[in-house]
Design a protein around this motif. Structure first.
Motif, PDB file in Angstrom:
ATOM      1  N   VAL A 111      78.505  -8.367  72.684  1.00  0.00           N
ATOM      2  CA  VAL A 111      78.017  -7.116  73.265  1.00  0.00           C
ATOM      3  C   VAL A 111      76.585  -6.843  72.793  1.00  0.00           C
ATOM      4  O   VAL A 111      76.267  -6.966  71.613  1.00  0.00           O
ATOM      5  N   SER A 113      72.748  -4.358  73.866  1.00  0.00           N
ATOM      6  CA  SER A 113      72.332  -3.058  74.388  1.00  0.00           C
ATOM      7  C   SER A 113      72.417  -3.015  75.912  1.00  0.00           C
ATOM      8  O   SER A 113      72.587  -1.945  76.508  1.00  0.00           O
ATOM      9  N   ASP A 115      74.810  -3.858  77.636  1.00  0.00           N
ATOM     10  CA  ASP A 115      76.187  -3.542  78.032  1.00  0.00           C
ATOM     11  C   ASP A 115      76.554  -2.074  77.853  1.00  0.00           C
ATOM     12  O   ASP A 115      77.630  -1.648  78.281  1.00  0.00           O
ATOM     13  N   ILE A 116      75.691  -1.300  77.222  1.00  0.00           N
ATOM     14  CA  ILE A 116      76.001   0.108  76.957  1.00  0.00           C
ATOM     15  C   ILE A 116      76.278   0.854  78.253  1.00  0.00           C
ATOM     16  O   ILE A 116      75.635   0.621  79.271  1.00  0.00           O
ATOM     17  N   SER A 134      79.149   1.414  73.372  1.00  0.00           N
ATOM     18  CA  SER A 134      79.182  -0.032  73.597  1.00  0.00           C
ATOM     19  C   SER A 134      80.609  -0.438  73.937  1.00  0.00           C
ATOM     20  O   SER A 134      81.548  -0.044  73.230  1.00  0.00           O
TER      21      SER A 134
END
Length: 385
Positions: A111, A113, A115-116, A134
């Motif tokens: 994961v 940033s 994917d936030i 996240s």
């Protein structure tokens, strides 16, 4: 002796005809009319309009990427831009628009940033879009498309009140590979449907190859965008060819520059509209906001591309002066003014602030966007007047 005569010609020409050309340029108003910025422009809006600006590009995004970027975090600025009806807005959606978002191997990288996402499944308010988490695993390209499409249309319709029938441009800023090409198409199929179902129009901010792909040059012949906004980067695939012979609506002429506005430095990018494009999807409170065609013609006409490998800027005395915004990037755009009497030199504005910065050789500039080639292989034949 020849060089001295040329210098004398420059000085004489500047003295005798400088005022005429200055008045002519002002009458035609070739100053930049379109800017975009990742910073709040509210303190400078009135002055920017005095400097010729008619449209300001500002951003949507599903979560905060950096402070000051999104319209929903700067509602007072949006109101200030729209007050009086003199200015329009260019809406851009951008949330981690680089290649990592469209690579196939994201699932193996953990994961990041990119994917936030908002904590709520259906965020509606500024607070909702600022409460982000996240996820447990990286997003798929389909999930990213749905998150981005939802954020764009919800923020536009529910929070900013952008009128229907106007555009949202989505940033896709990288060179294509086969896997990225497939993912770009997957992404825009979903995004375009969500945007059009909500009553808006889809645009793309990217290079020529990506723009051509989304404008219909793909195996299925799908036209997934109406508007094309080409980036300033001259090295990205297809950009020169798209500008010269294919469809484009906007061209970014400069990035990461600063204008001195009322004694303060304002960071911004500059753009021009294709004079053959009537409506580029800008908006104000009344609906569509259209820059007059005569203004777009005036802005486009004197812009030229740096097409020689080692260009130089000269002052009125014929001495070279450091002007990186004119000389460090092959294919960069400059505004031109008058030529000297032998028509070998032309006065140029390197940073698009409306003020001439010196002189360049006419043969080092081209009305066509030059094709990027290796530093050691930049023949003058790439200059096509």
């Amino acid at each position: 002796m020849a060089k001295r005569l040329e210098i004398m010609a420059i000085s004489l020409f500047a003295l005798t005809l400088g005022v005429f050309f200055s008045m002519h340029a002002q009458a035609q108003d070739a100053r930049i009319a379109i800017i975009d910025s990742s910073e709040n422009t509210k303190p400078h809006i009135a002055k920017l309009h005095e400097l010729g600006v008619l449209a300001i590009g500002r951003y949507y995004g599903r979560c905060r990427q950096w402070r000051g970027k999104r319209m929903i975090d700067n509602l007072d600025e949006i109101n200030a831009i729209l007050d009086g009806g003199r200015l329009g807005i260019l809406s851009v959606y951008q949330f981690h628009s680089q290649e990592e978002k469209f690579d196939n191997d994201r699932s193996s990288l953990g994961v990041k940033s990119v994917d936030i996402r908002p904590r709520m499944a259906d965020p509606k308010t500024v607070k909702d879009f600022n409460d982000c988490i996240s996820p447990a695993r990286p997003n798929t390209i389909e999930e990213d498309a749905r998150l981005d499409g939802y954020a764009a249309v919800t923020q536009a319709r529910e929070i900013i009140k952008q009128p229907a029938g106007t555009a949202i441009y989505f940033g896709v800023d990288f060179n294509l590979t086969p896997d990225r090409q497939a993912n770009v198409l997957k992404y825009f199929r979903i995004v375009n449907k969500m945007v059009t179902d909500a009553g808006y129009v889809t645009g793309v901010y990217g290079n020529g190859a990506i723009s051509d792909l989304l404008y219909g040059e793909n195996p299925a012949g799908e036209k997934l965008v109406k508007y094309v906004w080409l980036t300033a980067s001259s090295s990205h695939e297809g950009s020169a060819n798209t500008y010269n012979v294919k469809h484009w609506d906007l061209l970014q002429t400069k990035v990461n520059i600063s204008w001195s506005v009322a004694g303060q430095q304002v960071p911004l990018d500059t753009n021009m509209q294709n004079p053959n494009t009537t409506d580029a999807g800008f908006w104000n409170r009344s609906g569509s906001f259209v820059i007059p065609n005569a203004r777009n013609v005036a802005v486009h006409g004197p812009r030229r591309f740096v097409c020689e490998g080692r260009p130089v800027v000269f002052n009125d005395a014929g001495q070279s002066v450091p002007k990186p915004a004119c000389t460090t990037t092959f294919g960069i755009t400059v505004r031109t003014f008058e030529m000297n009497t032998p028509r070998t030199l032309v006065r140029v504005d390197c940073d698009e602030d409306g003020n001439p910065d010196g002189w360049m050789k006419v043969k080092d500039l081209s009305a066509k966007r030059p094709i990027w080639v290796n530093n050691s292989e930049r023949p003058r034949t790439h200059c096509t007047q």
